[in-house]
Every structure is written in structure tokens, then in C-alpha cells.
Design a protein around this motif. Sequence first.
Motif, PDB file in Angstrom:
ATOM      1  N   VAL A  32       3.825  -5.764   0.884  1.00 16.00           N
ATOM      2  CA  VAL A  32       3.462  -4.442   0.359  1.00 16.00           C
ATOM      3  C   VAL A  32       4.700  -3.739  -0.179  1.00 16.00           C
ATOM      4  O   VAL A  32       4.687  -3.165  -1.281  1.00 16.00           O
ATOM      5  CB  VAL A  32       2.772  -3.594   1.455  1.00 16.00           C
ATOM      6  CG1 VAL A  32       2.546  -2.174   0.984  1.00 16.00           C
ATOM      7  CG2 VAL A  32       1.465  -4.250   1.885  1.00 16.00           C
ATOM      8  N   ILE A  33       5.793  -3.806   0.579  1.00 15.11           N
ATOM      9  CA  ILE A  33       7.043  -3.161   0.145  1.00 15.11           C
ATOM     10  C   ILE A  33       7.556  -3.797  -1.144  1.00 15.11           C
ATOM     11  O   ILE A  33       7.946  -3.100  -2.087  1.00 15.11           O
ATOM     12  CB  ILE A  33       8.111  -3.234   1.264  1.00 15.11           C
ATOM     13  CG1 ILE A  33       7.693  -2.341   2.429  1.00 15.11           C
ATOM     14  CG2 ILE A  33       9.487  -2.853   0.734  1.00 15.11           C
ATOM     15  CD1 ILE A  33       8.530  -2.514   3.678  1.00 15.11           C
ATOM     16  N   LEU A  67      -2.977  -2.733  -5.261  1.00 19.48           N
ATOM     17  CA  LEU A  67      -2.421  -2.347  -3.963  1.00 19.48           C
ATOM     18  C   LEU A  67      -3.231  -1.236  -3.304  1.00 19.48           C
ATOM     19  O   LEU A  67      -3.363  -1.197  -2.076  1.00 19.48           O
ATOM     20  CB  LEU A  67      -0.963  -1.920  -4.120  1.00 19.48           C
ATOM     21  CG  LEU A  67       0.002  -3.069  -4.435  1.00 19.48           C
ATOM     22  CD1 LEU A  67       1.347  -2.529  -4.887  1.00 19.48           C
ATOM     23  CD2 LEU A  67       0.161  -3.985  -3.236  1.00 19.48           C
ATOM     24  N   LEU A  68      -3.778  -0.332  -4.121  1.00 21.84           N
ATOM     25  CA  LEU A  68      -4.527   0.800  -3.562  1.00 21.84           C
ATOM     26  C   LEU A  68      -5.962   0.444  -3.181  1.00 21.84           C
ATOM     27  O   LEU A  68      -6.457   0.876  -2.147  1.00 21.84           O
ATOM     28  CB  LEU A  68      -4.528   1.964  -4.558  1.00 21.84           C
ATOM     29  CG  LEU A  68      -3.182   2.657  -4.760  1.00 21.84           C
ATOM     30  CD1 LEU A  68      -3.266   3.647  -5.914  1.00 21.84           C
ATOM     31  CD2 LEU A  68      -2.730   3.344  -3.480  1.00 21.84           C
ATOM     32  N   ALA A 109      -0.494  -1.335  -9.089  1.00 20.16           N
ATOM     33  CA  ALA A 109      -0.750  -0.222  -8.166  1.00 20.16           C
ATOM     34  C   ALA A 109      -2.235  -0.150  -7.812  1.00 20.16           C
ATOM     35  O   ALA A 109      -2.592   0.101  -6.651  1.00 20.16           O
ATOM     36  CB  ALA A 109      -0.286   1.093  -8.791  1.00 20.16           C
ATOM     37  N   VAL A 116       6.219  -1.973  -8.637  1.00 20.21           N
ATOM     38  CA  VAL A 116       5.532  -0.874  -9.331  1.00 20.21           C
ATOM     39  C   VAL A 116       6.548   0.215  -9.684  1.00 20.21           C
ATOM     40  O   VAL A 116       6.551   0.731 -10.817  1.00 20.21           O
ATOM     41  CB  VAL A 116       4.390  -0.291  -8.465  1.00 20.21           C
ATOM     42  CG1 VAL A 116       3.864   1.009  -9.048  1.00 20.21           C
ATOM     43  CG2 VAL A 116       3.265  -1.301  -8.313  1.00 20.21           C
ATOM     44  N   VAL A 117       7.422   0.550  -8.755  1.00 19.06           N
ATOM     45  CA  VAL A 117       8.426   1.600  -8.991  1.00 19.06           C
ATOM     46  C   VAL A 117       9.399   1.173 -10.087  1.00 19.06           C
ATOM     47  O   VAL A 117       9.717   1.971 -10.984  1.00 19.06           O
ATOM     48  CB  VAL A 117       9.171   1.937  -7.680  1.00 19.06           C
ATOM     49  CG1 VAL A 117      10.391   2.807  -7.947  1.00 19.06           C
ATOM     50  CG2 VAL A 117       8.229   2.621  -6.696  1.00 19.06           C
ATOM     51  N   TRP A 157       5.140  -2.768  -4.101  1.00 16.23           N
ATOM     52  CA  TRP A 157       5.312  -1.356  -4.461  1.00 16.23           C
ATOM     53  C   TRP A 157       6.675  -1.133  -5.114  1.00 16.23           C
ATOM     54  O   TRP A 157       6.812  -0.304  -6.018  1.00 16.23           O
ATOM     55  CB  TRP A 157       5.117  -0.435  -3.266  1.00 16.23           C
ATOM     56  CG  TRP A 157       3.682  -0.077  -3.036  1.00 16.23           C
ATOM     57  CD1 TRP A 157       2.904  -0.423  -1.973  1.00 16.23           C
ATOM     58  CD2 TRP A 157       2.840   0.698  -3.906  1.00 16.23           C
ATOM     59  NE1 TRP A 157       1.637   0.076  -2.133  1.00 16.23           N
ATOM     60  CE2 TRP A 157       1.564   0.775  -3.304  1.00 16.23           C
ATOM     61  CE3 TRP A 157       3.034   1.327  -5.135  1.00 16.23           C
ATOM     62  CZ2 TRP A 157       0.502   1.456  -3.886  1.00 16.23           C
ATOM     63  CZ3 TRP A 157       1.965   2.004  -5.716  1.00 16.23           C
ATOM     64  CH2 TRP A 157       0.722   2.066  -5.097  1.00 16.23           C
ATOM     65  N   SER A 158       7.687  -1.880  -4.676  1.00 20.79           N
ATOM     66  CA  SER A 158       9.007  -1.787  -5.321  1.00 20.79           C
ATOM     67  C   SER A 158       8.910  -2.225  -6.772  1.00 20.79           C
ATOM     68  O   SER A 158       9.534  -1.622  -7.656  1.00 20.79           O
ATOM     69  CB  SER A 158      10.029  -2.658  -4.582  1.00 20.79           C
ATOM     70  OG  SER A 158      10.197  -2.226  -3.271  1.00 20.79           O
TER      71      SER A 158
END
Length: 144
Positions: free
Chosen positions: A101-102, A89-90, A86, A108-109, A105-106
Motif C-alpha cells: 500500500v505504501i 487503491l481506494l 488511486a 501515486v504521489v 501510494w508513493s
Amino acid sequence: MRRPLLVADALVNLLLGVLLISFPSGLVRALGIPDATPAFYTGVLGAVLFGVGLALLLEAYGRVRGLGLGLGGAILINSCGAIVLAGWLLVGGLAMPLRGVIFLWSLVVVLGAISALEAWDTWGHHRVQTEPYNDELEQTKRPD
């Protein structure tokens, strides 16, 4: 709920491990994630994640509890991975298409969710661990 969490976590680690060990350029392009050249470090990371997955399976299905990687260790590994990813990505300035990116982030989730479920299963029930440590458990299981 402990065994299903360990197995789910193991499967995520094993899959990521295999992907990182091989680090196929076609898949990297398809996912839209940054390429790593040389792939040496991604391969080493993949081997570590694969080993974590095997340790989780050993804990889930082993005859002696505590022989593999328990939920506490899995929580720390997944949380660290999610936080660092994260962070990249940030603030890492990674140049990649939206699909990359998707995908990241997926990931990370997924890591965060598995960590949260494992933490809830470990500490959310307000249980106290009363089982003996590995050496004591080994001695009680040995036939005399």
C-alpha cells in the motif's frame, strides 16, 4: 525547467517499464504488491511505459522540438496513471500488505507531483507558445 522535468519523467517511465517488462516475482513479493498472472499484460504495459520514457528523452534532447512526447502528453499520461491507481487503491479491494500500500501510494504521489510540476511549468507561467509547429521548424533548420 522543461528539460529536467522531461528527463525526470522519462526516468520514472523507463524504470517502471523495465520492472513491468521483467515483472520479477521476488520484487513483487518484496514490494508487497498484487501479483499478475499471467504477466503478459504487465509486460505489454511495461513496453508502453518504456516507449513513453524514450519519447520523453527524445523530446528533451532531440534537435527538433515536438518530435518526442511533450509536457502536455506527459501530464495526461501521468495524471491518468495516478488517478486509476488511486482508484484501485481506494475502491478496488486489493489485498496486500502495508508495504505494498505504501509503495503504490508513493507511486501515486510521484506521478501526481510530476504532473503538477509539468502543468505549472507549461501553464503556470502564463506563457503563450509562440514557436512554430514541427513542419515549420524543420523548414527553418534545413540548410539551403
